[in-house]
Every structure is written in C-alpha cells, then in structure tokens.
Scaffold this motif. Structure first.
Motif, PDB file in Angstrom:
ATOM      1  N   UNK A   9       0.692  -1.241  -0.046  1.00 41.18           N
ATOM      2  CA  UNK A   9       0.052   0.000  -0.020  1.00 41.18           C
ATOM      3  C   UNK A   9       0.842   1.227  -0.011  1.00 41.18           C
ATOM      4  N   UNK A  10       0.612   2.044  -0.948  1.00 41.22           N
ATOM      5  CA  UNK A  10       1.342   3.304  -1.044  1.00 41.22           C
ATOM      6  C   UNK A  10       0.467   4.274  -0.276  1.00 41.22           C
ATOM      7  N   UNK A  11       1.265   4.717   0.907  1.00 39.42           N
ATOM      8  CA  UNK A  11       0.301   5.570   1.921  1.00 39.42           C
ATOM      9  C   UNK A  11       0.288   7.158   1.439  1.00 39.42           C
ATOM     10  N   UNK A  12       0.850   7.411   0.298  1.00 42.88           N
ATOM     11  CA  UNK A  12       0.839   8.660  -0.266  1.00 42.88           C
ATOM     12  C   UNK A  12      -0.253   8.638  -1.537  1.00 42.88           C
ATOM     13  N   UNK A  13      -0.827   7.553  -1.793  1.00 47.79           N
ATOM     14  CA  UNK A  13      -1.705   7.428  -2.852  1.00 47.79           C
ATOM     15  C   UNK A  13      -2.951   7.951  -2.580  1.00 47.79           C
ATOM     16  N   UNK A  14      -3.914   8.590  -3.437  1.00 44.71           N
ATOM     17  CA  UNK A  14      -5.298   9.130  -2.909  1.00 44.71           C
ATOM     18  C   UNK A  14      -6.157   7.881  -2.709  1.00 44.71           C
ATOM     19  N   UNK A  15      -5.758   6.813  -3.082  1.00 47.06           N
ATOM     20  CA  UNK A  15      -6.677   5.557  -2.457  1.00 47.06           C
ATOM     21  C   UNK A  15      -6.816   5.584  -0.987  1.00 47.06           C
ATOM     22  N   UNK A  16      -5.734   5.977  -0.372  1.00 47.99           N
ATOM     23  CA  UNK A  16      -5.737   6.189   1.112  1.00 47.99           C
ATOM     24  C   UNK A  16      -7.048   6.789   1.530  1.00 47.99           C
ATOM     25  N   UNK A  17      -7.888   7.646   0.859  1.00 51.51           N
ATOM     26  CA  UNK A  17      -9.000   8.092   1.303  1.00 51.51           C
ATOM     27  C   UNK A  17     -10.119   7.258   1.415  1.00 51.51           C
ATOM     28  N   UNK A  18     -10.148   6.426   0.535  1.00 56.09           N
ATOM     29  CA  UNK A  18     -11.213   5.400   0.427  1.00 56.09           C
ATOM     30  C   UNK A  18     -11.092   4.103   1.627  1.00 56.09           C
ATOM     31  N   UNK A  19      -9.951   4.078   2.054  1.00 58.00           N
ATOM     32  CA  UNK A  19      -9.523   3.150   3.089  1.00 58.00           C
ATOM     33  C   UNK A  19     -10.058   3.799   4.270  1.00 58.00           C
ATOM     34  N   UNK A  20      -9.472   4.944   4.427  1.00 60.87           N
ATOM     35  CA  UNK A  20      -9.426   5.837   5.841  1.00 60.87           C
ATOM     36  C   UNK A  20     -11.111   5.963   6.169  1.00 60.87           C
ATOM     37  N   UNK A  21     -12.063   6.264   5.142  1.00 59.43           N
ATOM     38  CA  UNK A  21     -13.363   6.379   5.218  1.00 59.43           C
ATOM     39  C   UNK A  21     -13.997   5.131   5.827  1.00 59.43           C
ATOM     40  N   UNK A  22     -13.340   3.780   5.895  1.00 62.04           N
ATOM     41  CA  UNK A  22     -13.984   2.700   6.265  1.00 62.04           C
ATOM     42  C   UNK A  22     -13.504   2.124   7.482  1.00 62.04           C
ATOM     43  N   UNK A  23     -12.264   2.583   7.635  1.00 58.76           N
ATOM     44  CA  UNK A  23     -11.557   1.737   8.882  1.00 58.76           C
ATOM     45  C   UNK A  23     -10.204   2.824   9.319  1.00 58.76           C
ATOM     46  N   UNK A  24      -9.799   2.577  10.391  1.00 59.30           N
ATOM     47  CA  UNK A  24      -8.537   3.181  10.783  1.00 59.30           C
ATOM     48  C   UNK A  24      -7.470   2.402  10.703  1.00 59.30           C
ATOM     49  N   UNK A  25      -6.520   2.809   9.941  1.00 64.35           N
ATOM     50  CA  UNK A  25      -5.366   2.157   9.702  1.00 64.35           C
ATOM     51  C   UNK A  25      -4.133   2.941  10.759  1.00 64.35           C
ATOM     52  N   UNK A  26      -3.306   1.693  11.045  1.00 64.61           N
ATOM     53  CA  UNK A  26      -2.267   1.928  11.836  1.00 64.61           C
ATOM     54  C   UNK A  26      -0.972   1.763  11.229  1.00 64.61           C
ATOM     55  N   UNK A  27      -0.125   2.883  11.452  1.00 69.27           N
ATOM     56  CA  UNK A  27       1.253   2.756  10.762  1.00 69.27           C
ATOM     57  C   UNK A  27       2.191   2.939  11.658  1.00 69.27           C
ATOM     58  N   UNK A  28       3.258   1.913  12.055  1.00 69.94           N
ATOM     59  CA  UNK A  28       4.305   2.072  12.833  1.00 69.94           C
ATOM     60  C   UNK A  28       5.477   2.673  12.247  1.00 69.94           C
TER      61      UNK A  28
END
Length: 67
Positions: free
Chosen positions: A48-67
C-alpha cells in the motif's frame, strides 16, 4: 498470493475504477490485491502506497495504523 491468503489478515475491500481492491495485513505491511472481476483474475499485488489518493477510500471505512 497463497502466503497472503494463508498468513495475512483481510482488512477490507474497496471499489477502485474497474477493480475490487482487497486490503490485507501481512507481517506489519499493508498489501493490496487488485481483482478485475470482468476478467476474473488478479491483476496486481503490491504494498500500500500511503501517499496515494486511494488512502481516502480506506480511511473512510477503517482506521489504519502505521508504525
């Protein structure tokens, strides 16, 4: 793919253009699987590229955690 399915954790899926994109967590990394349903095949697997605009779709559904 078999390692991802056997040892990864399915997180969610989104629709993205002509793909259904399944998001998995494997060994601390988020992995996307792009499935083309019209062709009935997986066309791309990648981190997963964290800088991609696709992140918005994931973040709308769930909370992603990055360490």
């Amino acid at each position: 793919i078999s390692t991802l399915y056997e040892h990864g954790t399915f997180i969610t899926s989104i629709r993205y253009y002509k793909y259904k994109v399944n998001l998995y967590l494997l060994n601390g990394f988020y992995v996307e699987v792009f499935v083309n349903h019209k062709r009935g095949q997986i066309e791309k697997v990648g981190l997963l590229d964290r800088c991609h605009t696709r992140m918005k779709f994931y973040c709308d559904q769930i909370r992603l955690t990055f360490n």
